[in-house]
Every structure is written in structure tokens, then in C-alpha cells.
Write a protein that holds these residues in place. Sequence first.
Motif, mmCIF file in Angstrom:
data_model
loop_
_atom_site.group_PDB
_atom_site.id
_atom_site.type_symbol
_atom_site.label_atom_id
_atom_site.label_comp_id
_atom_site.label_asym_id
_atom_site.label_seq_id
_atom_site.Cartn_x
_atom_site.Cartn_y
_atom_site.Cartn_z
ATOM 1 N N CYS A 231 8.534 -53.279 -39.880
ATOM 2 C CA CYS A 231 7.489 -52.710 -39.703
ATOM 3 C C CYS A 231 7.333 -51.652 -39.214
ATOM 4 O O CYS A 231 7.944 -50.547 -39.846
ATOM 5 N N PRO A 232 6.015 -51.398 -39.200
ATOM 6 C CA PRO A 232 6.052 -49.492 -39.483
ATOM 7 C C PRO A 232 6.371 -48.473 -37.692
ATOM 8 O O PRO A 232 6.824 -49.434 -36.843
ATOM 9 N N ILE A 233 7.699 -47.764 -38.147
ATOM 10 C CA ILE A 233 8.080 -47.387 -36.719
ATOM 11 C C ILE A 233 7.453 -46.324 -36.585
ATOM 12 O O ILE A 233 7.683 -44.701 -37.401
ATOM 13 N N VAL A 234 7.095 -45.663 -35.462
ATOM 14 C CA VAL A 234 6.163 -44.542 -34.677
ATOM 15 C C VAL A 234 6.397 -43.882 -34.164
ATOM 16 O O VAL A 234 7.281 -44.212 -32.658
ATOM 17 N N ASP A 235 6.753 -43.213 -34.345
ATOM 18 C CA ASP A 235 7.152 -41.959 -32.722
ATOM 19 C C ASP A 235 5.940 -40.887 -32.019
ATOM 20 O O ASP A 235 4.634 -40.625 -32.628
ATOM 21 N N LEU A 236 5.652 -40.946 -30.671
ATOM 22 C CA LEU A 236 5.321 -40.590 -29.523
ATOM 23 C C LEU A 236 5.962 -39.697 -29.007
ATOM 24 O O LEU A 236 7.188 -39.360 -28.579
ATOM 25 N N PHE A 237 5.086 -38.267 -29.060
ATOM 26 C CA PHE A 237 5.459 -37.047 -28.189
ATOM 27 C C PHE A 237 4.359 -36.743 -27.086
ATOM 28 O O PHE A 237 3.896 -36.969 -27.295
ATOM 29 N N GLY A 238 5.933 -36.374 -26.044
ATOM 30 C CA GLY A 238 4.701 -36.466 -24.717
ATOM 31 C C GLY A 238 5.719 -35.700 -23.863
ATOM 32 O O GLY A 238 6.982 -35.607 -24.430
ATOM 33 N N SER A 239 5.057 -36.559 -22.364
ATOM 34 C CA SER A 239 6.393 -35.623 -21.294
ATOM 35 C C SER A 239 5.382 -36.600 -19.728
ATOM 36 O O SER A 239 4.654 -36.477 -20.345
ATOM 37 N N THR A 240 5.904 -36.410 -19.316
ATOM 38 C CA THR A 240 5.622 -37.380 -17.520
ATOM 39 C C THR A 240 4.277 -36.482 -16.860
ATOM 40 O O THR A 240 3.485 -37.449 -17.002
ATOM 41 N N GLU A 241 4.095 -35.261 -17.074
ATOM 42 C CA GLU A 241 3.648 -34.602 -17.117
ATOM 43 C C GLU A 241 2.581 -35.141 -17.569
ATOM 44 O O GLU A 241 1.367 -33.689 -16.854
ATOM 45 N N LEU A 242 2.150 -35.065 -18.416
ATOM 46 C CA LEU A 242 1.189 -34.667 -19.746
ATOM 47 C C LEU A 242 0.998 -35.164 -20.316
ATOM 48 O O LEU A 242 -0.589 -36.182 -21.035
ATOM 49 N N GLY A 243 1.262 -36.502 -20.442
ATOM 50 C CA GLY A 243 1.347 -37.688 -21.479
ATOM 51 C C GLY A 243 1.642 -37.987 -22.713
ATOM 52 O O GLY A 243 2.588 -36.004 -22.917
ATOM 53 N N TYR A 244 0.484 -37.947 -23.713
ATOM 54 C CA TYR A 244 1.306 -38.012 -24.848
ATOM 55 C C TYR A 244 0.248 -36.949 -25.665
ATOM 56 O O TYR A 244 -1.089 -37.100 -26.037
ATOM 57 N N LEU A 245 0.840 -35.835 -26.708
ATOM 58 C CA LEU A 245 0.049 -34.950 -26.968
ATOM 59 C C LEU A 245 -0.005 -35.411 -29.045
ATOM 60 O O LEU A 245 -0.848 -35.206 -29.373
ATOM 61 N N LEU A 277 5.628 -24.232 -27.015
ATOM 62 C CA LEU A 277 4.267 -25.285 -26.627
ATOM 63 C C LEU A 277 3.632 -24.830 -25.414
ATOM 64 O O LEU A 277 4.641 -24.728 -24.510
ATOM 65 N N ILE A 278 2.431 -23.901 -25.681
ATOM 66 C CA ILE A 278 1.899 -24.009 -24.356
ATOM 67 C C ILE A 278 0.348 -24.986 -24.694
ATOM 68 O O ILE A 278 -0.142 -24.910 -25.467
ATOM 69 N N VAL A 279 0.885 -25.659 -23.420
ATOM 70 C CA VAL A 279 -0.606 -26.249 -23.012
ATOM 71 C C VAL A 279 -1.736 -26.102 -21.949
ATOM 72 O O VAL A 279 -0.975 -25.924 -20.976
ATOM 73 N N THR A 280 -2.203 -26.467 -23.182
ATOM 74 C CA THR A 280 -4.065 -26.749 -21.195
ATOM 75 C C THR A 280 -4.414 -28.316 -21.442
ATOM 76 O O THR A 280 -4.617 -28.580 -22.260
ATOM 77 N N SER A 281 -4.678 -28.906 -20.022
ATOM 78 C CA SER A 281 -4.313 -30.072 -20.129
ATOM 79 C C SER A 281 -5.205 -30.473 -19.172
ATOM 80 O O SER A 281 -5.402 -30.176 -17.812
ATOM 81 N N VAL A 282 -6.328 -31.223 -18.883
ATOM 82 C CA VAL A 282 -7.137 -31.692 -18.171
ATOM 83 C C VAL A 282 -7.519 -33.020 -17.894
ATOM 84 O O VAL A 282 -7.631 -33.842 -17.076
ATOM 85 N N ARG A 283 -6.540 -33.550 -18.536
ATOM 86 C CA ARG A 283 -5.486 -34.932 -18.672
ATOM 87 C C ARG A 283 -5.138 -35.977 -17.526
ATOM 88 O O ARG A 283 -6.572 -36.608 -16.879
ATOM 89 N N ASN A 284 -4.993 -34.930 -16.655
ATOM 90 C CA ASN A 284 -4.220 -35.538 -15.259
ATOM 91 C C ASN A 284 -5.469 -35.069 -14.334
ATOM 92 O O ASN A 284 -4.864 -33.345 -14.617
ATOM 93 N N PRO A 285 -6.507 -35.215 -13.899
ATOM 94 C CA PRO A 285 -7.490 -34.567 -13.192
ATOM 95 C C PRO A 285 -7.065 -34.201 -12.223
ATOM 96 O O PRO A 285 -7.110 -33.365 -10.719
ATOM 97 N N HIS A 286 -5.371 -34.462 -11.202
ATOM 98 C CA HIS A 286 -4.979 -33.909 -9.605
ATOM 99 C C HIS A 286 -3.785 -32.525 -9.563
ATOM 100 O O HIS A 286 -3.896 -32.604 -9.334
ATOM 101 N N MET A 287 -3.766 -32.705 -11.194
ATOM 102 C CA MET A 287 -2.670 -32.231 -11.110
ATOM 103 C C MET A 287 -3.251 -31.082 -13.264
ATOM 104 O O MET A 287 -2.469 -30.864 -13.727
ATOM 105 N N PRO A 288 -4.310 -30.671 -12.910
ATOM 106 C CA PRO A 288 -4.708 -29.221 -14.921
ATOM 107 C C PRO A 288 -3.250 -28.371 -14.866
ATOM 108 O O PRO A 288 -3.299 -27.853 -13.446
ATOM 109 N N LEU A 289 -3.499 -28.404 -16.470
ATOM 110 C CA LEU A 289 -1.918 -27.723 -16.435
ATOM 111 C C LEU A 289 -3.014 -26.285 -17.448
ATOM 112 O O LEU A 289 -3.550 -27.045 -18.257
ATOM 113 N N ILE A 290 -2.588 -25.824 -17.003
ATOM 114 C CA ILE A 290 -3.525 -24.130 -18.041
ATOM 115 C C ILE A 290 -2.453 -23.624 -18.049
ATOM 116 O O ILE A 290 -1.717 -22.789 -16.999
#
Length: 412
Positions: A231-245, A277-290
Motif C-alpha cells: 500500500c502507499p506509505i506516506v510521511d507527514l512533517f509537522g509539530s505539535t505547535e504548528l500542525g502538519y506543513l 525552517l522559519i515558519v509564519t503560521s496563523v493556523r492556530n488562532p490562539h498562538m500565532p507564530l511569526i
Amino acid sequence: MKGQPAADVVDLVKDVPIYRTSIEQGHFPILEKPEIARGFPDNWMTPALAAALERGEAEFVLSTGTNHARMQIIRPPYFLLNSYYRLWSEHPDISATWEQGCQRVSLTTVLATEHVARVNAAKRGTQPAAEPGLEDRRLDARTVYLNQRLDPALWERDEVERMLGEIQVAARAHPEGWYHLDCSSYHLAHLVRKVSEWGLWDDFPEPASIIHAYEYTPVNVRRFLQQHFVCPIVDLFGSTELGYLYYSDRRGRYWPYLDKMSVELIPVAPGSEIYSLIVTSVRNPHMPLIRYRSGDCARTLDGTPDPSRISRFCGREKELLSSANGPVAQADLDDRIGDVSYRVFVHQLQVTGDDRARLLYTTFDGAPLAPAEDVALAEGVGELIGRHCETEHRPHIPIGKSGKYAWLVKDL
């Protein structure tokens, strides 16, 4: 200005205290993890966040530390899980198993299993059982956790038979026997070895899709899994604070999944093609990371800092090893090992001072490498890291207390 957030993003964070100075000065510096912790949670508190916490729409959690410090963050409940489910439902290679309502069995660290059991026990107003049953380990209607031991290399036959039985339960829930296998790649590789050793393949239903998403997957481990599953084997990259990127397709090519996000790549050292990796994310509305430094490193297809062309996530920035040839990442060592032998399973590089190192390794079949391969491995690793290197086969390398392996140990 390069790297600076767009005006609409700045408007979204205008009330967050930690960004007040940056807004006044018109410049957002890179946000480091210690800065997030300083003054927490007051530096993040807004009237909207206070109200969300009061309503239970936001919660305090700890990031998952592998071999690094854990960090307290604020996020919506099930933030990472919902990110996972959405990506699974939209993934071009495996969305069918989501649409079919397949059960998800999760084979990862015992810490994850214990967390689910604690949450379920708290809902009932009880203490978690010493050996939680199947329903005690159910996260939701779709997902159940399997592993109940820290070190998967030490699984006994009765534990493996129990997990295979629970996988069969998940498979029987679908008319075609389909189920989705979520895993740490190391844990699944250990299960495959145990199943092979004890002749239990008839009891192991073939998964319809596999995601590994919890740690770096070595090239040999990925190759080993591909040899055993169709079957397909897929990798996801992310973190607790960002979700998957990012997600990989079944061929291993990575694709961005940057909903409400953007990524910058900055060389970890002048002239290096390893990028932070330098990430700007507003996906988490309670802790936006710039402009948040996630601590992860990547390489690109052509060596340029183009986040749409990432070819490999190559480890943690804090775990880069200095050498005369520049920084060495986890993936660089992994590639060198994989070039010598596909039989190496778990490995750990032990570094003493500036001139000596020892590479411990296990193999999938339990036997040491041939002498010529051992020499080639020692020479190849030594050349990569700029140190005299010896190799040593071990029947077992213990897993870390986090349930994940440490590939590098410095200054023994």
C-alpha cells in the motif's frame, strides 16, 4: 522586506503582547523558542484568548520533546489530530481510506498510548488501568492506540499477538478489510521483524494505507517497510505547535501543505545547503507564530532556499554535528550508512571530543555486517564527520525515555 509577514497577518496579531515591539518597529525578528517561554502565558494573552480558554476552546499543552526540551503552548483541542485528519482526507494517494471510513490503528510511542488512557480515565473519573484495554486506548470513534511498552525491540510474543488481534478488529470493521495504519516507522519495522521471526504474517492484515509522522525515518527503514507492504506509505512533517506543513507522496517526494502558513529557509551556516525552517503560521488562532524557528532542518532539490522544493527533512538544528566540512545533519549520516549497507537498522553515533567517534548499529537480520562492509562504514562515516570512526554491531540499542531513538550522543 524579505521574510516579513504580510499586512493581513500583522493585523491578526496586533493585540498579542509578544509582538507589540515588532509592530511598533516595523520589523519582526526570528522568534526563538526561549522567547516563546519568556513571560508565558501573559505574553500571549489577549481578551479573545482568555475567553477561548474560559469556554474550553483553547488549552495548554506541551510540545513533544524527542531529544530536546518540551515547550508549553496554547492551541485548540485536537489541533494536531484535526490537521492530520484533514491532510489524510485530502492526500492524493490515500484519501480513499479516509472516504471509506477506515479505522485508524496507531503504533507509536507508549507515551502516546498512556496519554490517551489517562484522558479516557479522567473522563470517567477513574485512574487509568495498569494495562489499559482496547477501549481504554481509543482516542475517538476512528483511532485506537496499540503499543504498551517503551522499547518495541523488547516486545514479547503475547504482546505482538494482542496487537495483531486488535488490528484484525479494525480490519473487520470494513467490508473489504481495509484499515489505515498510523505509526512511528521504527515501531512498525520492529513489528515486522517480530512477525517474521515468529511466523505470524497470516495474522497481520495488509493495511490499505500507512502514514508515518512522528520522527525522522531513515532510508533503510523506509526501504524495509516498502519491501513488506504494497500500500502507499506516506510521511507527514509537522509539530505539535504548528500542525502538519508538508506531506510526501507514495514515491517519497515532498509537497507543501501550508494552509495559513508560509516558510522561509535560512542556511544554518554560511554556504551550507542545510536550511533552518522559519515558519509564519496563523493556523492556530490562539498562538500565532511569526517567523518562528521550528528547530528543524531541510535540504532542497537544487540546493536553493526555495521552500516549495524541499526534498528532505534532515533532522534537528540543535543536533547538527560540527565538522571540518561544515555542519552534518542526521540525514547526512543516514545517507552515508544506507550507501554502504541496506541491512543497518538502528544506529547511534557516539562522539568524543573533536577527533573520535564510534558508530553503534543493529541490523534487520540481527547479524553483523561483513568485515569489508564494516571497514567501508567506518571510513565513510569518518570521512563525513572528519573524525576517526570505529563501528560496533550491537544486538540491541535501547530506545530513549521519550520512546524515540537518539541518533547522536556527544562527549561521552
